[in-house]
Motif scaffolding. Structure first.
Motif, mmCIF file in Angstrom:
data_model
loop_
_atom_site.group_PDB
_atom_site.id
_atom_site.type_symbol
_atom_site.label_atom_id
_atom_site.label_comp_id
_atom_site.label_asym_id
_atom_site.label_seq_id
_atom_site.Cartn_x
_atom_site.Cartn_y
_atom_site.Cartn_z
ATOM 1 N N THR A 1 34.091 29.996 0.584
ATOM 2 C CA THR A 1 36.542 29.449 1.169
ATOM 3 C C THR A 1 36.644 31.008 2.181
ATOM 4 O OG1 THR A 1 36.161 28.879 -1.035
ATOM 5 C CG2 THR A 1 38.544 29.301 -0.340
ATOM 6 N N ASN A 2 36.555 32.321 1.440
ATOM 7 C CA ASN A 2 37.121 32.770 2.541
ATOM 8 C C ASN A 2 36.251 32.983 4.177
ATOM 9 O OD1 ASN A 2 37.818 34.634 0.879
ATOM 10 N ND2 ASN A 2 36.393 35.784 0.033
ATOM 11 N N GLU A 3 34.558 32.078 4.458
ATOM 12 C CA GLU A 3 34.399 31.457 5.944
ATOM 13 C C GLU A 3 34.988 30.311 6.575
ATOM 14 O OE1 GLU A 3 30.490 31.041 5.142
ATOM 15 O OE2 GLU A 3 29.898 32.904 5.003
ATOM 16 N N GLY A 4 36.281 29.244 5.066
ATOM 17 C CA GLY A 4 36.431 28.150 5.698
ATOM 18 C C GLY A 4 34.912 27.238 5.829
ATOM 19 N N SER A 5 34.478 27.544 5.044
ATOM 20 C CA SER A 5 33.368 25.862 5.075
ATOM 21 C C SER A 5 34.067 25.156 4.180
ATOM 22 C CB SER A 5 32.128 26.867 4.696
ATOM 23 O OG SER A 5 31.693 27.954 5.460
ATOM 24 N N ILE A 6 34.788 25.640 2.720
ATOM 25 C CA ILE A 6 34.891 24.569 1.805
ATOM 26 C C ILE A 6 36.566 24.984 2.069
ATOM 27 C CG2 ILE A 6 32.940 24.135 0.749
ATOM 28 C CD1 ILE A 6 33.330 26.379 -1.414
ATOM 29 N N ARG A 7 37.213 24.172 1.137
ATOM 30 C CA ARG A 7 38.350 24.253 0.494
ATOM 31 C C ARG A 7 39.071 23.954 -0.658
ATOM 32 N NH1 ARG A 7 40.733 21.481 5.292
ATOM 33 N NH2 ARG A 7 40.444 19.563 3.893
ATOM 34 N N LYS A 8 39.444 24.919 -1.658
ATOM 35 C CA LYS A 8 39.522 24.458 -2.854
ATOM 36 C C LYS A 8 40.653 23.729 -2.695
ATOM 37 C CE LYS A 8 40.167 26.909 -7.212
ATOM 38 N NZ LYS A 8 39.832 28.173 -8.029
ATOM 39 N N ILE A 9 40.826 22.573 -3.607
ATOM 40 C CA ILE A 9 41.861 21.685 -3.755
ATOM 41 C C ILE A 9 42.971 21.819 -5.143
ATOM 42 C CG2 ILE A 9 42.166 19.378 -4.336
ATOM 43 C CD1 ILE A 9 39.413 18.839 -2.227
ATOM 44 N N GLY A 10 42.127 21.789 -6.060
ATOM 45 C CA GLY A 10 42.963 22.458 -7.663
ATOM 46 C C GLY A 10 41.802 22.877 -8.464
ATOM 47 N N TYR A 11 42.220 23.361 -9.668
ATOM 48 C CA TYR A 11 40.872 23.673 -10.770
ATOM 49 C C TYR A 11 39.472 23.298 -10.500
ATOM 50 C CZ TYR A 11 39.049 25.828 -15.063
ATOM 51 O OH TYR A 11 38.361 26.525 -15.737
ATOM 52 N N ILE B 1 37.902 21.924 -8.476
ATOM 53 C CA ILE B 1 37.383 20.577 -6.951
ATOM 54 C C ILE B 1 37.417 21.712 -5.350
ATOM 55 C CG2 ILE B 1 38.466 19.289 -6.634
ATOM 56 C CD1 ILE B 1 40.355 19.021 -8.958
ATOM 57 N N TYR B 2 36.401 21.433 -5.275
ATOM 58 C CA TYR B 2 36.701 21.873 -4.027
ATOM 59 C C TYR B 2 35.646 20.562 -2.500
ATOM 60 C CZ TYR B 2 35.972 26.281 -5.965
ATOM 61 O OH TYR B 2 36.467 27.632 -6.831
ATOM 62 N N GLU B 3 36.448 20.717 -1.882
ATOM 63 C CA GLU B 3 36.325 19.769 -0.367
ATOM 64 C C GLU B 3 35.885 20.295 0.533
ATOM 65 O OE1 GLU B 3 39.000 17.338 0.671
ATOM 66 O OE2 GLU B 3 39.921 19.102 1.677
ATOM 67 N N LEU B 4 34.384 19.800 1.729
ATOM 68 C CA LEU B 4 34.785 20.677 2.765
ATOM 69 C C LEU B 4 35.237 20.473 3.812
ATOM 70 C CD1 LEU B 4 29.766 19.284 2.263
ATOM 71 C CD2 LEU B 4 31.409 21.055 1.590
ATOM 72 N N THR B 5 35.457 21.518 4.536
ATOM 73 C CA THR B 5 36.059 21.589 5.628
ATOM 74 C C THR B 5 34.835 20.042 6.354
ATOM 75 O OG1 THR B 5 34.869 23.411 6.991
ATOM 76 C CG2 THR B 5 36.727 23.259 6.162
ATOM 77 N N ARG B 6 35.834 19.689 7.898
ATOM 78 C CA ARG B 6 35.498 18.664 8.608
ATOM 79 C C ARG B 6 33.622 19.245 9.504
ATOM 80 N NH1 ARG B 6 36.570 14.130 7.114
ATOM 81 N NH2 ARG B 6 38.912 14.171 7.092
ATOM 82 N N SER B 7 34.215 21.118 10.025
ATOM 83 C CA SER B 7 32.563 21.295 10.331
ATOM 84 C C SER B 7 31.545 21.502 9.394
ATOM 85 C CB SER B 7 33.177 22.773 10.597
ATOM 86 O OG SER B 7 33.484 23.320 10.087
ATOM 87 N N GLU B 8 31.807 21.334 8.291
ATOM 88 C CA GLU B 8 30.785 21.960 7.006
ATOM 89 C C GLU B 8 29.885 20.713 7.248
ATOM 90 O OE1 GLU B 8 28.164 24.335 4.605
ATOM 91 O OE2 GLU B 8 29.501 24.368 6.664
ATOM 92 N N GLU B 9 31.076 19.854 7.186
ATOM 93 C CA GLU B 9 30.441 18.124 6.611
ATOM 94 C C GLU B 9 30.084 17.468 7.892
ATOM 95 O OE1 GLU B 9 33.996 15.527 6.927
ATOM 96 O OE2 GLU B 9 34.165 16.355 4.691
ATOM 97 N N ARG B 10 29.973 18.108 8.901
ATOM 98 C CA ARG B 10 29.073 17.684 10.139
ATOM 99 C C ARG B 10 27.475 18.516 10.017
ATOM 100 N NH1 ARG B 10 33.384 19.431 14.273
ATOM 101 N NH2 ARG B 10 34.646 18.571 13.010
ATOM 102 N N ARG B 11 27.678 19.831 9.768
ATOM 103 C CA ARG B 11 26.911 20.307 9.469
ATOM 104 C C ARG B 11 25.534 20.041 8.462
ATOM 105 N NH1 ARG B 11 24.057 24.894 6.922
ATOM 106 N NH2 ARG B 11 25.642 24.923 5.182
ATOM 107 N N VAL B 12 26.151 19.431 7.054
ATOM 108 C CA VAL B 12 25.715 18.995 6.243
ATOM 109 C C VAL B 12 24.641 17.425 6.727
ATOM 110 C CG1 VAL B 12 25.259 18.858 3.312
ATOM 111 C CG2 VAL B 12 26.612 20.895 4.786
#
Length: 76
Positions: free
Chosen positions: A50-60, A62-73
């Protein structure tokens, strides 16, 4: 003998597996059971990501990948 190199280190593998699991929609508990580690260690990696910006916390928990991380994975 000392010139062997690992393809990935444990940290990179953990991040990749967690990213892939989030993309598949697994819960934190399911990820921890799959990786055979504690939930605390999963949250530790998630905090770093989260600190690196690879993922984003949506709620309790609950996380989602950022666009750059989705492409890498998606490539691996």
């Amino acid at each position: 003998m000392g010139d062997k190199q690992k393809v990935t280190n444990r940290g990179e593998l953990a991040r990749f597996e967690i990213s892939k699991s989030i993309q598949e929609g697994l819960s934190i508990t399911e990820i921890a059971k799959y990786r055979k580690v504690s939930r605390k260690s999963i949250y530790s990696v998630l905090s770093s990501m989260t600190n690196e910006g690879s993922i984003r916390k949506i709620g309790y928990a609950i996380y989602e990948l950022t666009r750059s991380e989705e492409r890498r994975v998606g490539k691996e």
